[in-house]
Scaffold this motif. Sequence first.
Motif, PDB file in Angstrom:
ATOM      1  N   ALA A 136       0.878  -1.168   0.000  1.00 39.29           N
ATOM      2  CA  ALA A 136       0.000   0.000   0.000  1.00 39.29           C
ATOM      3  C   ALA A 136       0.918   1.221   0.000  1.00 39.29           C
ATOM      4  CB  ALA A 136      -0.908  -0.013   1.222  1.00 39.29           C
ATOM      5  N   LYS A 137       0.325   2.395   0.032  1.00 39.62           N
ATOM      6  CA  LYS A 137       1.115   3.631   0.072  1.00 39.62           C
ATOM      7  C   LYS A 137       0.690   4.470   1.270  1.00 39.62           C
ATOM      8  CE  LYS A 137       3.350   3.790  -4.017  1.00 39.62           C
ATOM      9  NZ  LYS A 137       4.766   4.028  -4.152  1.00 39.62           N
ATOM     10  N   VAL A 138       1.664   5.124   1.888  1.00 45.28           N
ATOM     11  CA  VAL A 138       1.416   6.217   2.832  1.00 45.28           C
ATOM     12  C   VAL A 138       2.087   7.405   2.177  1.00 45.28           C
ATOM     13  CG1 VAL A 138       1.892   7.197   5.095  1.00 45.28           C
ATOM     14  CG2 VAL A 138       1.269   4.791   4.907  1.00 45.28           C
ATOM     15  N   GLY A 139       1.272   8.356   1.726  1.00 41.92           N
ATOM     16  CA  GLY A 139       1.825   9.424   0.903  1.00 41.92           C
ATOM     17  C   GLY A 139       2.431   8.784  -0.339  1.00 41.92           C
ATOM     18  N   GLU A 140       3.718   8.990  -0.551  1.00 40.72           N
ATOM     19  CA  GLU A 140       4.420   8.395  -1.705  1.00 40.72           C
ATOM     20  C   GLU A 140       5.240   7.164  -1.321  1.00 40.72           C
ATOM     21  OE1 GLU A 140       4.028   9.333  -4.945  1.00 40.72           O
ATOM     22  OE2 GLU A 140       2.472  10.599  -4.065  1.00 40.72           O
ATOM     23  N   ASP A 141       5.227   6.809  -0.038  1.00 33.18           N
ATOM     24  CA  ASP A 141       6.054   5.703   0.452  1.00 33.18           C
ATOM     25  C   ASP A 141       5.308   4.374   0.420  1.00 33.18           C
ATOM     26  OD1 ASP A 141       8.435   7.247   1.304  1.00 33.18           O
ATOM     27  OD2 ASP A 141       7.011   8.172   2.692  1.00 33.18           O
ATOM     28  N   THR A 142       5.997   3.325   0.001  1.00 30.34           N
ATOM     29  CA  THR A 142       5.413   1.985  -0.021  1.00 30.34           C
ATOM     30  C   THR A 142       5.504   1.370   1.373  1.00 30.34           C
ATOM     31  OG1 THR A 142       5.994   1.693  -2.337  1.00 30.34           O
ATOM     32  CG2 THR A 142       5.543  -0.312  -1.076  1.00 30.34           C
ATOM     33  N   VAL A 143       4.396   0.830   1.823  1.00 35.99           N
ATOM     34  CA  VAL A 143       4.295   0.143   3.113  1.00 35.99           C
ATOM     35  C   VAL A 143       3.578  -1.182   2.864  1.00 35.99           C
ATOM     36  CG1 VAL A 143       4.221   2.317   4.414  1.00 35.99           C
ATOM     37  CG2 VAL A 143       2.068   1.225   3.707  1.00 35.99           C
ATOM     38  N   LEU A 144       3.421  -1.959   3.925  1.00 34.58           N
ATOM     39  CA  LEU A 144       2.646  -3.194   3.837  1.00 34.58           C
ATOM     40  C   LEU A 144       1.383  -3.068   4.661  1.00 34.58           C
ATOM     41  CD1 LEU A 144       5.501  -5.810   4.313  1.00 34.58           C
ATOM     42  CD2 LEU A 144       4.282  -5.295   2.185  1.00 34.58           C
ATOM     43  N   VAL A 145       0.363  -3.815   4.227  1.00 29.76           N
ATOM     44  CA  VAL A 145      -0.873  -3.943   4.983  1.00 29.76           C
ATOM     45  C   VAL A 145      -1.037  -5.415   5.326  1.00 29.76           C
ATOM     46  CG1 VAL A 145      -3.376  -3.719   4.908  1.00 29.76           C
ATOM     47  CG2 VAL A 145      -1.954  -1.984   3.823  1.00 29.76           C
ATOM     48  N   LEU A 146      -1.198  -5.706   6.611  1.00 29.88           N
ATOM     49  CA  LEU A 146      -1.445  -7.068   7.076  1.00 29.88           C
ATOM     50  C   LEU A 146      -2.957  -7.284   7.039  1.00 29.88           C
ATOM     51  CD1 LEU A 146      -0.245  -8.475  10.544  1.00 29.88           C
ATOM     52  CD2 LEU A 146      -2.290  -9.189   9.367  1.00 29.88           C
ATOM     53  N   ALA A 147      -3.406  -8.143   6.155  1.00 27.38           N
ATOM     54  CA  ALA A 147      -4.841  -8.441   6.095  1.00 27.38           C
ATOM     55  C   ALA A 147      -5.095  -9.485   5.016  1.00 27.38           C
ATOM     56  CB  ALA A 147      -5.657  -7.187   5.773  1.00 27.38           C
ATOM     57  N   PRO A 148      -5.817 -10.486   5.341  1.00 32.66           N
ATOM     58  CA  PRO A 148      -6.227 -10.861   6.691  1.00 32.66           C
ATOM     59  C   PRO A 148      -5.268 -11.871   7.325  1.00 32.66           C
ATOM     60  CG  PRO A 148      -7.492 -12.133   5.099  1.00 32.66           C
ATOM     61  CD  PRO A 148      -6.555 -11.237   4.320  1.00 32.66           C
ATOM     62  N   LEU A 149      -5.428 -12.045   8.622  1.00 36.99           N
ATOM     63  CA  LEU A 149      -4.784 -13.108   9.385  1.00 36.99           C
ATOM     64  C   LEU A 149      -5.898 -14.073   9.753  1.00 36.99           C
ATOM     65  CD1 LEU A 149      -2.586 -14.477  11.157  1.00 36.99           C
ATOM     66  CD2 LEU A 149      -3.226 -12.871  12.972  1.00 36.99           C
ATOM     67  N   SER A 150      -5.725 -15.336   9.413  1.00 34.08           N
ATOM     68  CA  SER A 150      -6.773 -16.340   9.638  1.00 34.08           C
ATOM     69  C   SER A 150      -6.179 -17.578  10.282  1.00 34.08           C
ATOM     70  CB  SER A 150      -7.404 -16.752   8.300  1.00 34.08           C
ATOM     71  OG  SER A 150      -7.731 -15.627   7.524  1.00 34.08           O
ATOM     72  N   VAL A 151      -6.853 -18.062  11.316  1.00 36.71           N
ATOM     73  CA  VAL A 151      -6.455 -19.311  11.960  1.00 36.71           C
ATOM     74  C   VAL A 151      -7.716 -20.162  12.114  1.00 36.71           C
ATOM     75  CG1 VAL A 151      -5.439 -20.390  14.006  1.00 36.71           C
ATOM     76  CG2 VAL A 151      -4.558 -18.186  13.195  1.00 36.71           C
ATOM     77  N   LYS A 152      -7.631 -21.419  11.676  1.00 39.89           N
ATOM     78  CA  LYS A 152      -8.761 -22.340  11.836  1.00 39.89           C
ATOM     79  C   LYS A 152      -9.164 -22.367  13.302  1.00 39.89           C
ATOM     80  CE  LYS A 152      -8.482 -25.878   8.284  1.00 39.89           C
ATOM     81  NZ  LYS A 152      -8.086 -27.247   7.986  1.00 39.89           N
ATOM     82  N   PRO A 153     -10.462 -22.341  13.577  1.00 41.32           N
ATOM     83  CA  PRO A 153     -10.907 -22.324  14.974  1.00 41.32           C
ATOM     84  C   PRO A 153     -10.267 -23.392  15.863  1.00 41.32           C
ATOM     85  CG  PRO A 153     -12.747 -21.840  13.551  1.00 41.32           C
ATOM     86  CD  PRO A 153     -11.582 -22.196  12.655  1.00 41.32           C
ATOM     87  N   LYS A 154     -10.077 -24.601  15.358  1.00 38.41           N
ATOM     88  CA  LYS A 154      -9.529 -25.655  16.216  1.00 38.41           C
ATOM     89  C   LYS A 154      -8.054 -25.433  16.558  1.00 38.41           C
ATOM     90  CE  LYS A 154      -8.082 -29.406  13.121  1.00 38.41           C
ATOM     91  NZ  LYS A 154      -8.371 -30.776  12.724  1.00 38.41           N
ATOM     92  N   PHE A 155      -7.398 -24.508  15.845  1.00 40.87           N
ATOM     93  CA  PHE A 155      -6.000 -24.202  16.112  1.00 40.87           C
ATOM     94  C   PHE A 155      -5.808 -22.836  16.779  1.00 40.87           C
ATOM     95  CE2 PHE A 155      -5.562 -27.219  12.481  1.00 40.87           C
ATOM     96  CZ  PHE A 155      -4.806 -28.191  13.134  1.00 40.87           C
ATOM     97  N   GLN A 156      -6.906 -22.117  17.060  1.00 39.14           N
ATOM     98  CA  GLN A 156      -6.786 -20.797  17.669  1.00 39.14           C
ATOM     99  C   GLN A 156      -6.284 -20.908  19.107  1.00 39.14           C
ATOM    100  OE1 GLN A 156     -10.571 -18.844  16.947  1.00 39.14           O
ATOM    101  NE2 GLN A 156     -10.138 -18.654  14.769  1.00 39.14           N
ATOM    102  N   ARG A 157      -5.621 -19.843  19.550  1.00 41.03           N
ATOM    103  CA  ARG A 157      -5.052 -19.751  20.895  1.00 41.03           C
ATOM    104  C   ARG A 157      -3.957 -20.792  21.151  1.00 41.03           C
ATOM    105  NH1 ARG A 157      -9.715 -17.835  20.618  1.00 41.03           N
ATOM    106  NH2 ARG A 157     -10.698 -16.227  21.834  1.00 41.03           N
ATOM    107  N   GLN A 158      -3.251 -21.158  20.052  1.00 42.90           N
ATOM    108  CA  GLN A 158      -2.145 -22.115  20.169  1.00 42.90           C
ATOM    109  C   GLN A 158      -0.854 -21.555  19.575  1.00 42.90           C
ATOM    110  OE1 GLN A 158      -3.236 -26.106  18.793  1.00 42.90           O
ATOM    111  NE2 GLN A 158      -5.368 -25.686  19.297  1.00 42.90           N
ATOM    112  N   GLY A 159      -0.826 -20.247  19.309  1.00 43.70           N
ATOM    113  CA  GLY A 159       0.390 -19.616  18.802  1.00 43.70           C
ATOM    114  C   GLY A 159       0.533 -19.586  17.298  1.00 43.70           C
ATOM    115  N   VAL A 160      -0.480 -20.048  16.575  1.00 43.06           N
ATOM    116  CA  VAL A 160      -0.395 -20.069  15.104  1.00 43.06           C
ATOM    117  C   VAL A 160      -0.363 -18.648  14.551  1.00 43.06           C
ATOM    118  CG1 VAL A 160      -1.548 -20.804  12.973  1.00 43.06           C
ATOM    119  CG2 VAL A 160      -1.503 -22.331  14.962  1.00 43.06           C
ATOM    120  N   GLY A 161      -1.267 -17.798  15.012  1.00 48.86           N
ATOM    121  CA  GLY A 161      -1.299 -16.409  14.539  1.00 48.86           C
ATOM    122  C   GLY A 161      -0.006 -15.680  14.858  1.00 48.86           C
ATOM    123  N   THR A 162       0.491 -15.885  16.064  1.00 53.62           N
ATOM    124  CA  THR A 162       1.752 -15.265  16.476  1.00 53.62           C
ATOM    125  C   THR A 162       2.890 -15.700  15.561  1.00 53.62           C
ATOM    126  OG1 THR A 162       1.048 -15.085  18.779  1.00 53.62           O
ATOM    127  CG2 THR A 162       3.424 -15.119  18.375  1.00 53.62           C
TER     128      THR A 162
END
Length: 169
Positions: A68-94
């Motif tokens: 993406a851009k901020v002004g004229e500078d290139t940046v990144l956008v994190l989206a989306p982050l997805s973790v299967k429900p059965k694996f949530q809260r186990q450090g996968v997203g981290t």
Amino acid sequence: MEIRQEIEKDYGEVYKLVKEAFETAEHADGNEQDLVEALRKGSAFVPELSLVAEIDGELAGHILFTRAKVGEDTVLVLAPLSVKPKFQRQGVGTALIEQGHKIARELGYSYSLVLGSEKYYPRFGYIPAEQLGIQVPEGIPSPNFMAMKLREEGAPVNGAVTYPEEFGM
């Protein structure tokens, strides 16, 4: 757990994973899986930053960073982050976020933005984006629009964000 770059044969499974992950999410619009598909086809796509987490041969999570851009500078956008429900809260997203940040630094990106939980993302170093000179897009709650500096030597950024067109913002 193995974190690796997403490959084309993962696409169908990632679509289902993202849909399932957001079915019970507090803030979701229901089309996150379609956004992933659209972003893959867009000019902002960075293949090295579309990552999956695999546990015992099963896809457990997915993360995508796009340009993406901020002004004229290139940046990144994190989206989306997805973790299967059965694996949530186990450090996968981290693990996905940390590996994504590491690769982003190696590729030379200095900033990552995220629109998300003000309770979750600060643990990775995200702060309100306006503290870094980044304007909060209209209609977005300020506490949920965050950014982090990935590289200390990165030049300051300032201005409005231009998202990839696929975000519809």
